[in-house]
Design an enzyme around this catalytic site. Structure first.
Site, PDB file in Angstrom:
ATOM      1  N   ASP A 159       0.843  -1.206   0.000  1.00  0.00           N
ATOM      2  CA  ASP A 159       0.000   0.000   0.000  1.00  0.00           C
ATOM      3  C   ASP A 159       0.879   1.258   0.000  1.00  0.00           C
ATOM      4  O   ASP A 159       0.601   2.231  -0.697  1.00  0.00           O
ATOM      5  CB  ASP A 159      -0.912  -0.019   1.236  1.00  0.00           C
ATOM      6  CG  ASP A 159      -1.654  -1.332   1.350  1.00  0.00           C
ATOM      7  OD1 ASP A 159      -2.491  -1.615   0.477  1.00  0.00           O
ATOM      8  OD2 ASP A 159      -1.374  -2.101   2.288  1.00  0.00           O
ATOM      9  N   HIS A 187      -4.486  -3.416   6.749  1.00  0.00           N
ATOM     10  CA  HIS A 187      -4.331  -3.686   5.311  1.00  0.00           C
ATOM     11  C   HIS A 187      -5.697  -4.126   4.789  1.00  0.00           C
ATOM     12  O   HIS A 187      -5.994  -5.315   4.675  1.00  0.00           O
ATOM     13  CB  HIS A 187      -3.277  -4.770   5.064  1.00  0.00           C
ATOM     14  CG  HIS A 187      -3.274  -5.241   3.636  1.00  0.00           C
ATOM     15  ND1 HIS A 187      -2.881  -4.442   2.593  1.00  0.00           N
ATOM     16  CD2 HIS A 187      -3.664  -6.405   3.083  1.00  0.00           C
ATOM     17  CE1 HIS A 187      -3.022  -5.103   1.459  1.00  0.00           C
ATOM     18  NE2 HIS A 187      -3.501  -6.296   1.725  1.00  0.00           N
TER      19      HIS A 187
HETATM   20  P1  NAX Z   1      -2.087 -18.174  -3.916  1.00  0.00           P
HETATM   21  O1  NAX Z   1      -3.420 -18.799  -3.669  1.00  0.00           O
HETATM   22  O2  NAX Z   1      -1.546 -18.081  -5.294  1.00  0.00           O
HETATM   23  O3  NAX Z   1      -0.989 -18.955  -3.053  1.00  0.00           O
HETATM   24  C1  NAX Z   1      -1.179 -19.275  -1.716  1.00  0.00           C
HETATM   25  C2  NAX Z   1      -0.359 -20.528  -1.459  1.00  0.00           C
HETATM   26  O4  NAX Z   1      -0.376 -20.745  -0.047  1.00  0.00           O
HETATM   27  C3  NAX Z   1      -0.938 -21.780  -2.108  1.00  0.00           C
HETATM   28  O5  NAX Z   1       0.081 -22.416  -2.852  1.00  0.00           O
HETATM   29  C4  NAX Z   1      -1.396 -22.644  -0.913  1.00  0.00           C
HETATM   30  O6  NAX Z   1      -1.204 -24.032  -1.157  1.00  0.00           O
HETATM   31  C5  NAX Z   1      -0.481 -22.138   0.181  1.00  0.00           C
HETATM   32  N1  NAX Z   1      -0.989 -22.331   1.549  1.00  0.00           N
HETATM   33  C6  NAX Z   1      -2.240 -22.151   2.015  1.00  0.00           C
HETATM   34  N2  NAX Z   1      -2.293 -22.441   3.321  1.00  0.00           N
HETATM   35  C7  NAX Z   1      -1.038 -22.783   3.697  1.00  0.00           C
HETATM   36  C8  NAX Z   1      -0.476 -23.210   4.925  1.00  0.00           C
HETATM   37  N3  NAX Z   1      -1.227 -23.337   6.032  1.00  0.00           N
HETATM   38  N4  NAX Z   1       0.860 -23.479   4.966  1.00  0.00           N
HETATM   39  C9  NAX Z   1       1.614 -23.370   3.845  1.00  0.00           C
HETATM   40  N5  NAX Z   1       1.110 -22.991   2.649  1.00  0.00           N
HETATM   41  C10 NAX Z   1      -0.189 -22.707   2.582  1.00  0.00           C
HETATM   42  O7  NAX Z   1      -2.157 -16.726  -3.218  1.00  0.00           O
HETATM   43  P2  NAX Z   1      -1.192 -15.472  -3.428  1.00  0.00           P
HETATM   44  O8  NAX Z   1      -1.686 -14.658  -4.561  1.00  0.00           O
HETATM   45  O9  NAX Z   1       0.217 -15.925  -3.411  1.00  0.00           O
HETATM   46  O10 NAX Z   1      -1.550 -14.635  -2.090  1.00  0.00           O
HETATM   47  C11 NAX Z   1      -1.226 -15.128  -0.829  1.00  0.00           C
HETATM   48  C12 NAX Z   1      -1.832 -14.283   0.274  1.00  0.00           C
HETATM   49  O11 NAX Z   1      -1.328 -12.944   0.212  1.00  0.00           O
HETATM   50  C13 NAX Z   1      -3.350 -14.146   0.205  1.00  0.00           C
HETATM   51  O12 NAX Z   1      -3.892 -14.300   1.506  1.00  0.00           O
HETATM   52  C14 NAX Z   1      -3.540 -12.716  -0.276  1.00  0.00           C
HETATM   53  O13 NAX Z   1      -4.794 -12.188   0.110  1.00  0.00           O
HETATM   54  C15 NAX Z   1      -2.402 -12.030   0.419  1.00  0.00           C
HETATM   55  N6  NAX Z   1      -1.990 -10.713  -0.062  1.00  0.00           N
HETATM   56  C16 NAX Z   1      -1.561  -9.813   0.846  1.00  0.00           C
HETATM   57  C17 NAX Z   1      -1.065  -8.578   0.496  1.00  0.00           C
HETATM   58  C18 NAX Z   1      -0.573  -7.620   1.517  1.00  0.00           C
HETATM   59  O14 NAX Z   1      -0.233  -6.506   1.120  1.00  0.00           O
HETATM   60  N7  NAX Z   1      -0.525  -7.926   2.801  1.00  0.00           N
HETATM   61  C19 NAX Z   1      -1.063  -8.149  -0.927  1.00  0.00           C
HETATM   62  C20 NAX Z   1      -1.118  -9.283  -1.896  1.00  0.00           C
HETATM   63  C21 NAX Z   1      -2.030 -10.414  -1.488  1.00  0.00           C
HETATM   64  O15 NAX Z   1      -3.348 -10.051  -1.800  1.00  0.00           O
END
Ligand code: NAX
Length: 326
Positions: A159, A187
């Protein structure tokens, strides 16, 4: 040769993890002299995909990458970690209520907090990226009783960087010449991007943009930027999110430049009237791996109201997961 830094990435086969792993391994966070060991943690069903990430890392023959561990076992994934970057989270599925999303993630992050407590370096620094990031950081820190809660943070750097980009664009200036940007709060849509203290080439940004622009365009634009990216790409921000992780951890490890600050969600110490313990995005300066919340900034009625809205949202998120707090 320096001792390698051990960095754990969870969700490493996901979009952000894939964009990030190679940048950590090539030295973008800790510099060209610092070797790293990557510990990549995934869900069992994503291990095949994670193996592919491991193969590609090997194929890069990166000089600073001394080892890669691929695992679905948190006790291995977090073992001796110096930095743990928690990206993996439960995404919102169709029909899922917001409170269910908060609770399901709280279960994941309470287990990860315990695993970090029991396996990581006692000085581990933890960055939570997976949403709802601020409340996930609260639950992880609360479940790691042997670790310093100041070593847990959540990411609002994306952000912050978005806000720098928008202000640079509007004023036809360079991001490198803009200092003292602040993201306050959660966030989420209640975050408060604040140009009130920003300087462009050392002079107040508010001499170059109007308050009306900030209120009507800048603030809602940053709040909605994530949705705008999804609309355009059909996917959520990944490269820019990975870039923000690089910036966040780089500055946490190596410090902020003199005269500037960055935005980080950290456990509130009561600064600016925010309930203690809640993970709230503040302006911080960093030296020797420790952050300090910037004190004494002027908070007018408009800003007070924005801070309170985001604080109230965080308090309501905390109320949802209260029973998972030890
Ligand atoms: P993806 O769905 O592409 O990847 C997430 C990965 O995490 C998957 O491969 C899944 O198998 C794995 N996973 C889920 N639970 C797990 C666990 N308990 N232990 C280990 N691995 C696990 O999502 P992606 O686009 O990479 O985003 C990931 C997260 O970042 C989401 O929650 C998203 O909302 C968040 N974000 C946060 C941002 C921030 O500024 N704080 C911005 C970007 C993003 O939106």
């Amino acid at each position: 040769m320096k001792t390698p830094i051990k960095v754990t990435l969870t969700g490493a086969a996901g979009h952000i993890g894939y964009a990030l792993a190679f940048r950590v391994a090539s030295g973008e966070i800790f510099g060209p002299e610092q070797p790293v060991i990557l510990r990549l943690l995934e869900m069992p069903q994503a291990m095949s995909s994670l193996n592919g990430v491991g193969m590609e890392l090997e194929d890069c023959a990166l000089p600073l990458l001394h080892d890669v561990v691929l695992t679905d076992d948190p006790s291995i994934g977090f073992r001796d970690a110096d930095y743990a970057i928690l990206i993996g989270a439960k995404p919102r599925s169709k029909g899922m209520e917001r409170n269910d999303l908060i609770t399901e993630n709280a279960r994941i992050f309470s287990a990860q907090g315990r695993a970090i407590n029991d396996n990581a370096s006692p000085n581990v620094r933890v960055l939570v990226v997976g949403n709802p990031a601020n409340t996930n950081a609260l639950i992880a820190a609360s479940n790691a009783p042997d670790l310093d809660p100041r070593h847990f943070t959540a990411m609002t750097r994306l952000d912050h960087n978005r806000a720098l980009g928008q202000l640079a664009n509007k004023t036809n200036s360079l991001v490198v010449n803009i200092t003292r940007m602040t993201i306050w709060g959660n966030h989420s849509m209640t975050q408060y991007p604040d140009v009130g203290n920003c300087l462009i080439n050392g002079t107040p940004a508010l001499e170059r943009v109007t308050r009306d622009w900030a209120i009507d365009h800048f603030i809602p634009g940053i709040q909605r930027r994530g949705a705008e990216i999804i609309q355009a790409r059909g996917l959520s921000s990944a490269a820019s999110a990975a870039d923000a992780v690089v910036d966040h951890v780089h500055d946490w490890a190596l410090g902020t430049p003199e005269g500037d600050w960055v935005s980080m969600s950290v456990a509130s110490d009561g600064s600016y009237g925010i309930a203690e313990g809640v993970f709230f995005s503040y302006p911080v300066t960093i030296k020797d791996g420790e952050y300090e919340i910037v004190q004494g900034l002027d908070i007018d009625d408009f800003s007070r109201n924005r801070l309170d809205i985001s604080r109230n949202e965080l308090l309501s998120e905390r109320a949802v997961i209260e029973e998972l707090l030890p």
